[in-house]
Write an enzyme that holds these catalytic residues in place. Structure first.
Site, mmCIF file in Angstrom:
data_model
loop_
_atom_site.group_PDB
_atom_site.id
_atom_site.type_symbol
_atom_site.label_atom_id
_atom_site.label_comp_id
_atom_site.label_asym_id
_atom_site.label_seq_id
_atom_site.Cartn_x
_atom_site.Cartn_y
_atom_site.Cartn_z
ATOM 1 N N SER A 23 38.693 31.774 4.241
ATOM 2 C CA SER A 23 39.216 30.699 3.383
ATOM 3 C C SER A 23 39.582 31.240 2.004
ATOM 4 C CB SER A 23 38.164 29.606 3.213
ATOM 5 O OG SER A 23 37.944 28.962 4.431
ATOM 6 N N ARG A 27 43.402 31.732 0.021
ATOM 7 C CA ARG A 27 43.604 31.105 -1.290
ATOM 8 C C ARG A 27 43.901 32.145 -2.368
ATOM 9 N NH1 ARG A 27 40.844 27.918 1.989
ATOM 10 N NH2 ARG A 27 40.670 25.660 1.615
ATOM 11 N N GLY A 96 45.685 27.605 11.085
ATOM 12 C CA GLY A 96 45.833 26.254 10.543
ATOM 13 C C GLY A 96 45.757 26.267 9.023
ATOM 14 N N ARG A 124 48.230 21.499 17.137
ATOM 15 C CA ARG A 124 47.284 20.946 16.150
ATOM 16 C C ARG A 124 48.010 19.947 15.237
ATOM 17 N NH1 ARG A 124 43.642 25.620 13.697
ATOM 18 N NH2 ARG A 124 42.523 23.779 12.931
ATOM 19 N N SER A 169 38.565 17.190 4.928
ATOM 20 C CA SER A 169 39.314 18.374 5.340
ATOM 21 C C SER A 169 39.749 19.168 4.121
ATOM 22 C CB SER A 169 40.551 17.965 6.150
ATOM 23 O OG SER A 169 41.458 19.059 6.195
ATOM 24 N N GLN A 171 41.651 21.639 4.218
ATOM 25 C CA GLN A 171 43.066 22.004 4.355
ATOM 26 C C GLN A 171 43.945 20.891 3.789
ATOM 27 O OE1 GLN A 171 43.454 23.023 8.505
ATOM 28 N NE2 GLN A 171 42.291 24.910 8.252
ATOM 29 N N ASP A 322 32.968 24.951 11.210
ATOM 30 C CA ASP A 322 33.372 26.057 12.100
ATOM 31 C C ASP A 322 32.200 26.646 12.877
ATOM 32 O OD1 ASP A 322 36.000 25.808 11.291
ATOM 33 O OD2 ASP A 322 35.756 27.216 9.634
ATOM 34 N N ARG A 403 36.388 31.711 17.529
ATOM 35 C CA ARG A 403 34.967 31.349 17.395
ATOM 36 C C ARG A 403 34.339 31.050 18.765
ATOM 37 N NH1 ARG A 403 34.686 31.795 11.986
ATOM 38 N NH2 ARG A 403 36.385 30.837 10.818
#
Ligand code: S3P
Length: 449
Positions: A23, A27, A96, A124, A169, A171, A322, A403
């Protein structure tokens, strides 16, 4: 397709340098590209998901070099909205996060870009991003209004909005904040519980004016002042707690194991799995705690443990979203029943993770019950701790889900016979040298000869 085979193992020992946080890596690249001046990132995850974001940013005109020998990646930022229209679609592969965050970036720029992805990403839902960004002024043409491939035309004068999201979320939150950087006035986003706040922390690190509050009912709101001036910054990325989770659970469920995962992110909004495992009786300790670039970091040590089943509340879901597949493996090795509530979002991850976990555990001889948003697992006590071994002796296809692949390889370590995972190359999206690093600890995970 690559197949990995995990065989019964014990005595995992040593230290494992898990890869950089996924993540934060996305970013750091994105904010580095939106800032003015240079951003230097140490410890960037070089997994395929992050490399897809890196490639897309290059298509948008951002210059990125490295990582150099010292592990440093340098981004020369273009400033807000100063992107060039890409000549070809942005292919975000399996990611995603890459797709959704970059839609926020493009929505706040005066360009048109098309987005594509692999078979998993293409099914998705994108409506959750399209709706707020459309309200901010971006135009979309998406397959069935909800899926990739889609084409997005942004605007360098987006409108600020106050968005109420019905899902927690990061995202969605991050896409809105990234578009809101170019808007006049304050953009706010409210979610039912706080999702990971790496965007908020990193935006502040780059000089944006951003605040947040948690309301009495648990709702969380982030407020961002638009027309922001972002300045390039140095960022050190810690090991990803979501990747570390696989090594941690492997140590807990195998006999005579003691491992350390140094320099791991301890952000409380990512730490739900470790809290849950501790409630289950896991011997997990944290040392060397410190703050780096606005994020808490430390070393995690795990010893073999006798686990007990518990109820995992819905309120914790966002902080371990996750980690449910690997928690399910721990639950299968625990004594008693574990119930995971409020996990409907798992159905729209890289796969339907409730269905995939159920399918794998049933093959491992575990009793599992699922509903649209919960999973109940009856544990057998765990072979590593003198209880019942999981069955093993089957092959599971990862179906483009890193995962799920890693969770069932860890499962194989605590089974009576090996478990094979086909399509294991998907692990490269987040944890490129997983098998090798696990082998170094003493886990028997080998490619199919
Ligand atoms: C991510 C957010 C999470 C998580 C994903 C990474 C991010 O998704 O599942 O792996 O970096 O923002 P949501 O918060 O959107 O559910």
């Amino acid at each position: 397709m690559d197949t990995l085979i995990a065989s019964p193992s014990s005595g995992l020992k040593g230290s494992i340098a898990c890869p950089g946080d996924k993540s934060m890596s996305h970013r750091a690249l994105i904010l580095g590209g939106m800032a003015l001046g240079q951003t230097r990132v140490e410890g960037l995850l070089c997994g395929q998901d992050v490399l897809a974001t890196l490639g897309a940013l290059r298509q948008l005109g951002v210059s990125i070099t490295g990582p150099d020998k010292a592990g440093c990646t340098t981004i020369s930022g273009r400033g807000l909205g100063a992107f060039t229209a890409p000549h070809a679609p942005l292919d975000l592969g399996n990611s995603g996060t890459g797709a959704r965050l970059l839609m926020g970036v493009v929505a706040g720029a005066d360009i048109t870009a098309s987005f594509t992805g692999d078979a998993s990403l293409s099914v998705r839902p994108m409506g959750r991003i399209i709706a707020p960004l459309h309200e901010m002024g971006a135009q979309f043409m998406a397959r069935d209004g909800n899926y990739l491939p889609l084409t997005l035309t942004g605007t360098d004068t987006p409108l600020s909005i106050d968005w109420q999201s019905n899902i927690a979320s990061a995202q969605v939150k991050s896409a809105i904040l990234l578009a809101g950087l170019s808007a006049r006035g304050i953009t706010s986003i409210t979610e039912p519980t706080a999702s990971r706040d790496h965007s908020e922390r990193m935006l502040a690190h780059f000089g944006a004016e951003i605040t947040s509050e948690t309301h009495a009912d648990g709702h969380y709101t982030a407020y961002l002042k638009g027309e922001a001036d972002l300045t390039g910054a140095d960022i050190a990325i810690p090991a990803d707690p979501s990747s570390a989770a696989f090594a941690a659970v492997a140590a807990l469920i195998t006999a005579n194991s003691a491992i350390t995962i140094p320099n791991t992110g301890l952000n409380p909004l990512r730490f739900g799995l470790y809290e849950t495992l501790r409630e289950m009786g896991a011997d997990i300790s944290i040392s060397n705690q410190r703050l780096e670039g606005g994020e808490p970091v430390g070393d995690i040590t795990c010893h073999s443990s006798q686990l007990s089943g518990i109820n995992v509340p819905e309120s914790r879901a966002a902080s371990m979203i996750d980690e449910y597949p690997i928690l399910a493996i721990a639950a299968a090795c625990a004594e008693g029943t574990t119930v995971m509530h409020g996990i409907g979002e798992l159905r729209v991850k890289e796969t339907d993770r409730i269905a995939m976990t159920e399918q794998g555990l049933l093959q491992a001889g575990v009793e599992v019950k699922t509903t649209p948003d919960s999973m109940t697992i009856k544990g057998g006590g765990g072979k590593g701790n003198g209880g019942k071994a999981l069955a093993g002796g089957f092959t599971l296809d990862a179906c483009h889900d890193h995962r799920i692949a890693m969770a069932f390889l860890v499962c194989g370590l605590a089974s009576s016979s090996p478990i094979s995972v086909s399509g294991a190359e998907t692990i490269n999206t987040s944890f490129p040298n997983f098998a090798e690093l696990m082998q170094n600890l003493g886990a028997d995970i080998e490619p199919n000869a």
